[in-house]
Design an enzyme around this catalytic site. Sequence first.
Site, short mmCIF file in Angstrom:
data_model
loop_
_atom_site.label_atom_id
_atom_site.label_comp_id
_atom_site.label_asym_id
_atom_site.label_seq_id
_atom_site.Cartn_x
_atom_site.Cartn_y
_atom_site.Cartn_z
N CYS A 186 30.56 43.02 41.35
CA CYS A 186 31.62 43.46 40.45
C CYS A 186 32.92 43.52 41.25
O CYS A 186 32.98 44.22 42.27
CB CYS A 186 31.26 44.85 39.90
SG CYS A 186 32.57 45.67 38.97
N ASN A 187 33.91 42.76 40.81
CA ASN A 187 35.19 42.73 41.53
C ASN A 187 35.83 44.11 41.59
O ASN A 187 36.34 44.53 42.62
CB ASN A 187 36.16 41.77 40.83
CG ASN A 187 35.81 40.32 41.02
OD1 ASN A 187 36.29 39.67 41.93
ND2 ASN A 187 34.95 39.81 40.18
N THR A 188 35.80 44.83 40.47
CA THR A 188 36.45 46.14 40.40
C THR A 188 35.78 47.14 41.33
O THR A 188 36.46 47.89 42.03
CB THR A 188 36.44 46.67 38.94
OG1 THR A 188 37.05 45.69 38.09
CG2 THR A 188 37.20 47.97 38.82
N ASP A 224 26.25 45.71 38.88
CA ASP A 224 27.51 45.35 38.24
C ASP A 224 27.75 46.34 37.11
O ASP A 224 26.86 47.07 36.70
CB ASP A 224 27.45 43.92 37.69
CG ASP A 224 28.74 43.50 36.99
OD1 ASP A 224 29.82 43.94 37.44
OD2 ASP A 224 28.68 42.76 35.99
N SER A 225 28.97 46.32 36.59
CA SER A 225 29.32 47.18 35.47
C SER A 225 28.73 46.66 34.17
O SER A 225 29.25 46.94 33.10
CB SER A 225 30.85 47.22 35.32
OG SER A 225 31.33 45.93 34.99
N HIS A 229 32.09 38.80 35.10
CA HIS A 229 31.76 38.45 33.71
C HIS A 229 32.39 37.10 33.31
O HIS A 229 31.86 36.40 32.44
CB HIS A 229 32.31 39.52 32.74
CG HIS A 229 31.50 40.78 32.67
ND1 HIS A 229 31.48 41.71 33.70
CD2 HIS A 229 30.70 41.28 31.70
CE1 HIS A 229 30.71 42.73 33.34
NE2 HIS A 229 30.22 42.49 32.14
N CYS A 257 36.66 38.43 37.86
CA CYS A 257 35.69 39.36 37.28
C CYS A 257 34.38 38.59 37.14
O CYS A 257 34.39 37.45 36.67
CB CYS A 257 36.16 39.86 35.92
SG CYS A 257 34.92 40.80 34.99
N TYR A 314 34.32 48.72 34.01
CA TYR A 314 34.85 49.55 35.11
C TYR A 314 36.36 49.38 35.23
O TYR A 314 37.05 50.24 35.74
CB TYR A 314 34.21 49.12 36.44
CG TYR A 314 32.81 49.63 36.69
CD1 TYR A 314 32.05 50.26 35.71
CD2 TYR A 314 32.23 49.46 37.96
CE1 TYR A 314 30.77 50.70 35.96
CE2 TYR A 314 30.94 49.90 38.22
CZ TYR A 314 30.21 50.52 37.23
OH TYR A 314 28.93 50.95 37.49
N GLY A 315 36.85 48.22 34.81
CA GLY A 315 38.26 47.87 35.02
C GLY A 315 39.28 48.83 34.44
O GLY A 315 40.43 48.85 34.87
#
Length: 262
Positions: free
Chosen positions: A74-76, A11-12, A186, A184, A43-44
């Site tokens: 990570c969604n992005t 993940d970011s 997070h 996200c 990352y977004g």
Amino acid sequence: MKADNPIGIFDSGVGGTSIWKEIHQLLPNEHTLYLADSKNAPYGNRSAEEISALSVKNTEKLLEMGAKIIVVACNTATTNAISLLRKNYDIPFIGIEPAIKPAALQSKTGKIGILATRGTLSSALFSQTSDTFTKDISVVEVIGEGLVPLIENGDFDNPELDKLLQKYIKPMIAANVDYLVLGCSHYPYLIPKLSKILPEHIKIIDSGIAVAKQTKFLLEKHDLIRKEISTPKLQFYSNTGIGTLKYLLGEFDNIEIETMDF
């Protein structure tokens, strides 16, 4: 690839630990390797090219460390890079996308809210998923600008966090949404705060359990479920400090948290 090899997760930053928790709960016997790329978070706000390059870097590191399957927590990174990763590497990948489909199907008001990063909301994959499942649904999309850095720093008591959440949730309440989709990894760490802001009828939905189930499904499909019953190794690596990881994972025994340059 051997069944005794670890599940790789990246993940970011620390947010994907919300996904790791669901995977570990469903598959408690599996070794796991987690990379928190906090140095490059969030990352977004990055370009699609940067996000793809970072995703490749993380994938290469996990493969080098013996991962048998990779979860892009990570969604992005998923919405911008997973098709590239699947094309270039001969290993199963699991991605994480905002849970638009269940929210859209279950909505009674025909209105749902999505709180996500700019990188996720502007991606082609997100647009495609949204178009597919929200034909008769009104969607309020809000960019959660500034939330990830606060979570990365473990600033959960920062008044700025509450102020931002109030601001982002306001248009959703005004639009009469009945589902809030967290886009996200997070953001599940904000659920206790969100629950205090949201009216009772608005349900919060995220992708963690679905990702864990898909991980189990693919491990079974490829005969990669770990058979040994010895204590699994649960390893976490960050390329910055490890304070927030320790805070978020404090309830777990037998975990190793270290810094590593990657």
